[in-house]
Design a protein around this motif. Structure first.
Motif, PDB file in Angstrom:
ATOM      1  N   GLU A   1     -19.476-100.004  23.343  1.00  0.00           N
ATOM      2  CA  GLU A   1     -20.151 -98.710  23.394  1.00  0.00           C
ATOM      3  C   GLU A   1     -21.503 -98.828  24.097  1.00  0.00           C
ATOM      4  OE1 GLU A   1     -18.974 -95.438  22.393  1.00  0.00           O
ATOM      5  OE2 GLU A   1     -17.340 -96.824  22.858  1.00  0.00           O
ATOM      6  N   ALA A   2     -22.105-100.016  24.066  1.00  0.00           N
ATOM      7  CA  ALA A   2     -23.348-100.246  24.802  1.00  0.00           C
ATOM      8  C   ALA A   2     -23.097-100.276  26.303  1.00  0.00           C
ATOM      9  CB  ALA A   2     -23.997-101.560  24.353  1.00  0.00           C
ATOM     10  N   GLU A   3     -21.839-100.379  26.700  1.00  0.00           N
ATOM     11  CA  GLU A   3     -21.478-100.365  28.125  1.00  0.00           C
ATOM     12  C   GLU A   3     -20.835 -99.046  28.545  1.00  0.00           C
ATOM     13  OE1 GLU A   3     -20.031-104.463  29.534  1.00  0.00           O
ATOM     14  OE2 GLU A   3     -19.337-104.372  27.455  1.00  0.00           O
ATOM     15  N   ASN A   4     -20.718 -98.130  27.602  1.00  0.00           N
ATOM     16  CA  ASN A   4     -20.013 -96.875  27.860  1.00  0.00           C
ATOM     17  C   ASN A   4     -20.936 -95.906  28.612  1.00  0.00           C
ATOM     18  OD1 ASN A   4     -18.589 -94.478  27.790  1.00  0.00           O
ATOM     19  ND2 ASN A   4     -18.110 -94.585  25.604  1.00  0.00           N
ATOM     20  N   PRO A   5     -20.625 -95.556  29.845  1.00  0.00           N
ATOM     21  CA  PRO A   5     -21.512 -94.678  30.614  1.00  0.00           C
ATOM     22  C   PRO A   5     -21.605 -93.260  30.061  1.00  0.00           C
ATOM     23  CG  PRO A   5     -19.453 -95.054  31.804  1.00  0.00           C
ATOM     24  CD  PRO A   5     -19.453 -95.986  30.631  1.00  0.00           C
ATOM     25  N   LYS A   6     -20.684 -92.883  29.154  1.00  0.00           N
ATOM     26  CA  LYS A   6     -20.736 -91.545  28.565  1.00  0.00           C
ATOM     27  C   LYS A   6     -21.725 -91.467  27.408  1.00  0.00           C
ATOM     28  CE  LYS A   6     -15.963 -90.522  29.883  1.00  0.00           C
ATOM     29  NZ  LYS A   6     -14.593 -90.208  29.410  1.00  0.00           N
ATOM     30  N   VAL A   7     -22.262 -92.609  26.985  1.00  0.00           N
ATOM     31  CA  VAL A   7     -23.223 -92.666  25.880  1.00  0.00           C
ATOM     32  C   VAL A   7     -24.631 -92.643  26.477  1.00  0.00           C
ATOM     33  CG1 VAL A   7     -24.094 -94.098  23.986  1.00  0.00           C
ATOM     34  CG2 VAL A   7     -21.633 -93.920  24.383  1.00  0.00           C
ATOM     35  N   PRO A   8     -25.564 -91.832  25.924  1.00  0.00           N
ATOM     36  CA  PRO A   8     -26.942 -91.816  26.433  1.00  0.00           C
ATOM     37  C   PRO A   8     -27.552 -93.218  26.437  1.00  0.00           C
ATOM     38  CG  PRO A   8     -26.603 -90.010  24.897  1.00  0.00           C
ATOM     39  CD  PRO A   8     -25.379 -90.865  24.822  1.00  0.00           C
ATOM     40  N   LEU A   9     -28.439 -93.471  27.389  1.00  0.00           N
ATOM     41  CA  LEU A   9     -28.930 -94.821  27.654  1.00  0.00           C
ATOM     42  C   LEU A   9     -29.538 -95.495  26.424  1.00  0.00           C
ATOM     43  CD1 LEU A   9     -29.582 -97.171  29.500  1.00  0.00           C
ATOM     44  CD2 LEU A   9     -31.615 -95.925  30.284  1.00  0.00           C
ATOM     45  N   LEU A  10     -30.468 -94.828  25.741  1.00  0.00           N
ATOM     46  CA  LEU A  10     -31.108 -95.485  24.603  1.00  0.00           C
ATOM     47  C   LEU A  10     -30.164 -95.609  23.421  1.00  0.00           C
ATOM     48  CD1 LEU A  10     -34.779 -94.156  24.698  1.00  0.00           C
ATOM     49  CD2 LEU A  10     -33.831 -96.280  25.611  1.00  0.00           C
ATOM     50  N   GLU A  11     -29.129 -94.758  23.354  1.00  0.00           N
ATOM     51  CA  GLU A  11     -28.108 -94.943  22.327  1.00  0.00           C
ATOM     52  C   GLU A  11     -27.269 -96.181  22.651  1.00  0.00           C
ATOM     53  OE1 GLU A  11     -28.283 -93.381  19.661  1.00  0.00           O
ATOM     54  OE2 GLU A  11     -29.328 -91.508  20.128  1.00  0.00           O
ATOM     55  N   ARG A  12     -27.116 -96.485  23.924  1.00  0.00           N
ATOM     56  CA  ARG A  12     -26.432 -97.725  24.313  1.00  0.00           C
ATOM     57  C   ARG A  12     -27.253 -98.934  23.870  1.00  0.00           C
ATOM     58  NH1 ARG A  12     -24.591 -96.812  30.529  1.00  0.00           N
ATOM     59  NH2 ARG A  12     -23.938 -98.988  30.248  1.00  0.00           N
TER      60      ARG A  12
ATOM     61  N   ARG B   1     -31.593-103.195  30.773  1.00  0.00           N
ATOM     62  CA  ARG B   1     -33.002-103.321  31.198  1.00  0.00           C
ATOM     63  C   ARG B   1     -33.198-102.734  32.583  1.00  0.00           C
ATOM     64  NH1 ARG B   1     -35.710-109.129  29.944  1.00  0.00           N
ATOM     65  NH2 ARG B   1     -37.396-108.080  31.085  1.00  0.00           N
ATOM     66  N   GLU B   2     -32.242-102.996  33.464  1.00  0.00           N
ATOM     67  CA  GLU B   2     -32.343-102.456  34.820  1.00  0.00           C
ATOM     68  C   GLU B   2     -32.250-100.932  34.810  1.00  0.00           C
ATOM     69  OE1 GLU B   2     -29.218-104.437  36.858  1.00  0.00           O
ATOM     70  OE2 GLU B   2     -30.179-106.429  36.757  1.00  0.00           O
ATOM     71  N   MET B   3     -31.357-100.403  33.986  1.00  0.00           N
ATOM     72  CA  MET B   3     -31.219 -98.954  33.894  1.00  0.00           C
ATOM     73  C   MET B   3     -32.465 -98.325  33.262  1.00  0.00           C
ATOM     74  SD  MET B   3     -27.224 -98.735  32.713  1.00  0.00           S
ATOM     75  CE  MET B   3     -27.147 -96.952  32.844  1.00  0.00           C
ATOM     76  N   MET B   4     -33.022 -98.984  32.252  1.00  0.00           N
ATOM     77  CA  MET B   4     -34.242 -98.490  31.628  1.00  0.00           C
ATOM     78  C   MET B   4     -35.410 -98.498  32.609  1.00  0.00           C
ATOM     79  SD  MET B   4     -33.733-100.383  27.944  1.00  0.00           S
ATOM     80  CE  MET B   4     -35.338 -99.976  27.268  1.00  0.00           C
ATOM     81  N   GLU B   5     -35.454 -99.523  33.414  1.00  0.00           N
ATOM     82  CA  GLU B   5     -36.503 -99.597  34.441  1.00  0.00           C
ATOM     83  C   GLU B   5     -36.434 -98.378  35.354  1.00  0.00           C
ATOM     84  OE1 GLU B   5     -39.726-101.563  36.332  1.00  0.00           O
ATOM     85  OE2 GLU B   5     -38.551-102.492  34.737  1.00  0.00           O
ATOM     86  N   ASP B   6     -35.223 -97.998  35.724  1.00  0.00           N
ATOM     87  CA  ASP B   6     -35.047 -96.815  36.593  1.00  0.00           C
ATOM     88  C   ASP B   6     -35.476 -95.539  35.865  1.00  0.00           C
ATOM     89  OD1 ASP B   6     -34.055 -98.457  38.565  1.00  0.00           O
ATOM     90  OD2 ASP B   6     -31.954 -98.080  38.064  1.00  0.00           O
TER      91      ASP B   6
END
Length: 724
Positions: free
Chosen positions: A45-56, A122-127
């Motif tokens: 679920e931490a890799e699921n793109p349908k889940v909001p980023l911080l919920e991942r 981390r990379e997605m959060m950086e963006d």
């Protein structure tokens, strides 16, 4: 949405396994490996793109904390058995030593995957404007800001510790994170070995000054290394590494303990000093210093994991920022049942009108708190009884019970001291209740009391009326916001009598006889379930519709699994929703071809326990038999705990459970994993462009049948689930 034929629960195609012996241990899956499989699903679920980023990020943290607890309890127990030379196999045929080998291999793979997921996030959060800076990215301006933060909030709670003959190796607590450092004295080059434990009171991620809307953090260990001169004046860092300790956290209590509370207080101290079961170290540790740490902690090489990346991934929970609601689940406010509103918040009046089932968190758990608060303040209430397995730190439930006792009402609280990791909190709650004047009992030494029951006895006219609450989850207002559970309220006299007998059993040890609508483990609950399964087998053999729907967290008890296998072989159609551990092998021809198993992992944690039996009419049907329970189908719940299995007789509540709750769970595709005959769970497939039904969204958007008020239940959607 009634008669929605498009809602089809997927199932694996029955298969033949070459050389498979249905009477051998191969018919069971290993409990521990099945649990690891569940934690893989959490991580996915931490890799699921349908889940909001911080919920991942939250799912990543949960997968790591789950794994920590798994090692401190389950692996610790297996390790102890293996070291004692125990070769007794589990139901699946694996000895403790064989299980440890498989567990460690799978767990190492899981930890490596967590690091890859963390890097991606981390990379997605950086963006998205959330940066976690490594040491080389910390600027001079940042250093100046960190200096003040270090002096104000970190330095006062640190205890740097030298390691030499005058300073023996210190105790490192369970889940303790520590820096091991080799230091060189600037004036003469002498080497000093030291430890710098990082107290749990210090955040793992230290906030840096914001840059516009950007949130910036760095690791606390980097901050400590930047300020070594303040901790070890006159020394420079020669080498260092980080390590984290997991200790055996299982509790042992003397069987003949005269004072159970005092014995548990002693046992908790023993737990804190349990043996180390896993040591995680950062890469490149200097051999001499690493050897000292391993020797002093008493760990072997195979219990030590060198981890490339962040040690203690569970700490990423600190990065789930409320300041970024755009990266979290949309806000959901639980409903107040319309019927309670119709009665101006009067819970007793709402329950008197008819039985009421609340589905948490979609209906607010505040109604359970209101039920007990109203009872505490009502002059007509004469007695309150409540089981407490887990509850919150400043529990409004305990507050209500204390208020009632202080007001002179008869209050009895069953406090379960053996609720794992909540023992200390429950001891504090029991002391508080006793001071208020409540009767506090602790149940049985050998069995945990896991049942969730509250009773309120109220004087109405010239008679006493007993109102009861039966739950599938804990009296815990915090977890009730994310756990899906059921709360059943009734003033049915038979259920009041049943509840009274259970409390008398817990306080007086007198076996409850003549239970009218309730089965209780460890006495009658398992036999009742087996009887109900056998009843479906008889219906199938007689040519009548035979069907079972059941929902639980874990299914591992061998007798229950074998009974389900016999039912499948007789033609009973069986659908199981098992969130976590499953020892049953579905979809095998000649053994379990009529059984399918699915797991739902999503926004809310599935926690309710439900069992539905077609009773010769199939499902759904108004004449089906429907039960809610506090028990999973595990050996400990059915054989070594006090648990409840309550039959639901009210037609509206039955319809709510069968045609809303279970049907929606079976119809779910968006959050579902389907178990294969080889034990793997695969995501439910959606045809290109197809609709992926989401049961959590359905429950958030639609009220429950039995909670409707004057508006009536006619416009409440129900699902008619059909089996392919």
């Amino acid at each position: 949405m009634s008669n929605a034929d498009f809602l089809k629960a997927p199932r694996p195609t029955p298969c033949t396994i070459e050389g498979f012996d249905p009477d051998s241990p191969a018919r069971f899956f290993n409990r521990e490996l099945s649990w690891l499989g569940f934690n893989w699903r959490v991580l996915e679920e931490a890799e699921n793109p349908k889940v909001p980023l911080l919920e991942r990020v939250r799912f990543l943290s949960i997968s790591a904390s789950n794994l920590d607890e798994f090692y401190t309890v389950r692996v610790a127990g297996l390790r102890e058995l293996a070291q004692a030379g125990n070769t007794t196999p589990a139901a699946d045929g694996l000895t403790p030593a064989q299980q440890l080998v498989k567990i460690n291999e799978d767990a190492r793979n899981l930890m490596a995957r967590q690091q890859k997921v963390l890097q991606t996030l981390r990379e997605m959060m950086e963006d998205e404007g959330i940066s976690i800076l490594s040491a080389h990215r910390i600027t001079e301006d940042d250093r100046r800001a960190l200096r003040q933060t270090f002096l104000d909030t970190i330095f006062p709670v640190l205890s740097p510790l030298a390691i030499d003959p005058a300073h023996p190796f210190p105790f490192i607590a369970n889940m303790g994170y520590c820096l091991a450092i080799e230091l060189q004295r600037n004036r003469d080059g002498n080497v000093l070995k030291a430890l710098l434990p990082i107290p749990s009171q210090i955040d793992r991620f230290v906030r840096l000054p914001a840059e516009g809307d950007r949130h910036r953090f760095c690791f606390v260990e980097d901050v400590l290394l930047l300020h070594i001169d303040s901790l070890f004046p006159g020394y420079s860092v020669k080498d260092h590494f980080g390590f984290r300790v997991l200790r055996d956290s299982d509790l042992e209590v003397e069987e003949e303990a005269e004072d159970l509370v005092r014995e548990f207080e002693v046992a908790l101290k023993r737990r804190r000093r349990g043996e180390v079961v896993r040591l995680t170290v950062s890469p490149g540790a200097p051999a001499g210093l690493k050897d000292i740490v391993m020797r002093e902690l008493g760990v072997r090489e195979d219990e030590t994991i060198e981890l490339e990346g962040m040690i203690g991934v569970a700490d990423t929970s600190e990065l789930v920022l409320n300041a970024r609601p755009d990266l979290l689940w949309p806000v959901f406010t639980p409903r107040v049942p319309e019927r309670v509103q119709d009665h101006d918040g009067d819970m007793f009046a709402a329950i008197r009108q008819k039985d009421m089932l609340l589905h948490h968190p979609y209906e607010t758990f505040d109604m359970v708190v209101r039920f007990l608060n109203q009872a505490a303040r009502d002059p007509n209430v004469v007695a309150i009884k409540n089981t407490l397995y887990r509850t919150s730190k400043n529990s409004p439930i305990v507050e209500a019970l204390c208020e009632a006792a202080e007001d002179g009402k008869s209050v009895t609280a069953l406090v379960e001291l053996k609720a794992r990791f909540d023992e200390a909190a429950n001891i504090r709650q029991s002391r508080r209740l006793e001071r208020s004047g409540a009767h506090v009992v602790y149940g049985f030494l050998d069995w945990k009391t896991h049942a969730k029951i509250a009773t309120v006895v109220r004087r109405e006219g010239d008679k006493l009326v007993t109102y009861t609450h039966w739950g599938t989850g804990n009296y815990h207002p915090i977890t009730a916001k994310i756990y899906t559970d059921l709360s059943f309220f009734t003033c049915d006299p038979a259920l009041g009598r049943d509840a009274a007998k259970v409390f008398n059993y817990l306080s007086g040890y007198a076996n409850p006889e003549g239970l009218e609508n309730l089965s209780l483990s460890p006495h009658s609950l398992k036999p009742k379930l087996l009887e109900l399964i056998e009843g479906e087998i008889e219906h199938a053999r007689a040519g009548r519709p035979a069907q079972i729907w059941a929902k639980m967290n874990s299914l591992i008890e061998a007798d229950m699994i074998d009974a389900l296998y016999r039912a499948s072989q007789a033609g009973v159609q069986i659908d199981l929703i098992v969130r976590g551990i499953c020892g049953l092998r579905p979809g095998v021809k000649g053994l379990s071809e009529n059984i399918r198993v699915k797991s739902i992992v999503g926004r809310f944690l599935e926690h309710s326990r439900i069992a539905c039996f077609g009773n010769g009419y199939g499902l759904p049907h108004e004449k089906a038999r429907v039960f809610i329970s506090s028990a999973d189908w595990m050996g400990r719940n059915l054989n070594r705990r006090v648990e409840t299995l309550l039959e639901i007789m009210n037609p509206t509540v039955k319809a709510q459970i069968v045609s809303q709750i279970i049907a929606a769970n079976l119809a779910d595709v968006a959050q579902s994993w389907v178990m294969q005959p080889d034990g793997r769970f695969l995501r439910a497939e959606v045809e290109d462009g197809g609709f992926a039904f989401n049961c959590h969204r359905f429950f958030m958007e639609n009220p429950s049948l039995s909670g409707r008020g004057s508006a009536g239940a006619g416009d409440v959607p129900v699902l008619t689930h059909r089996r392919d």
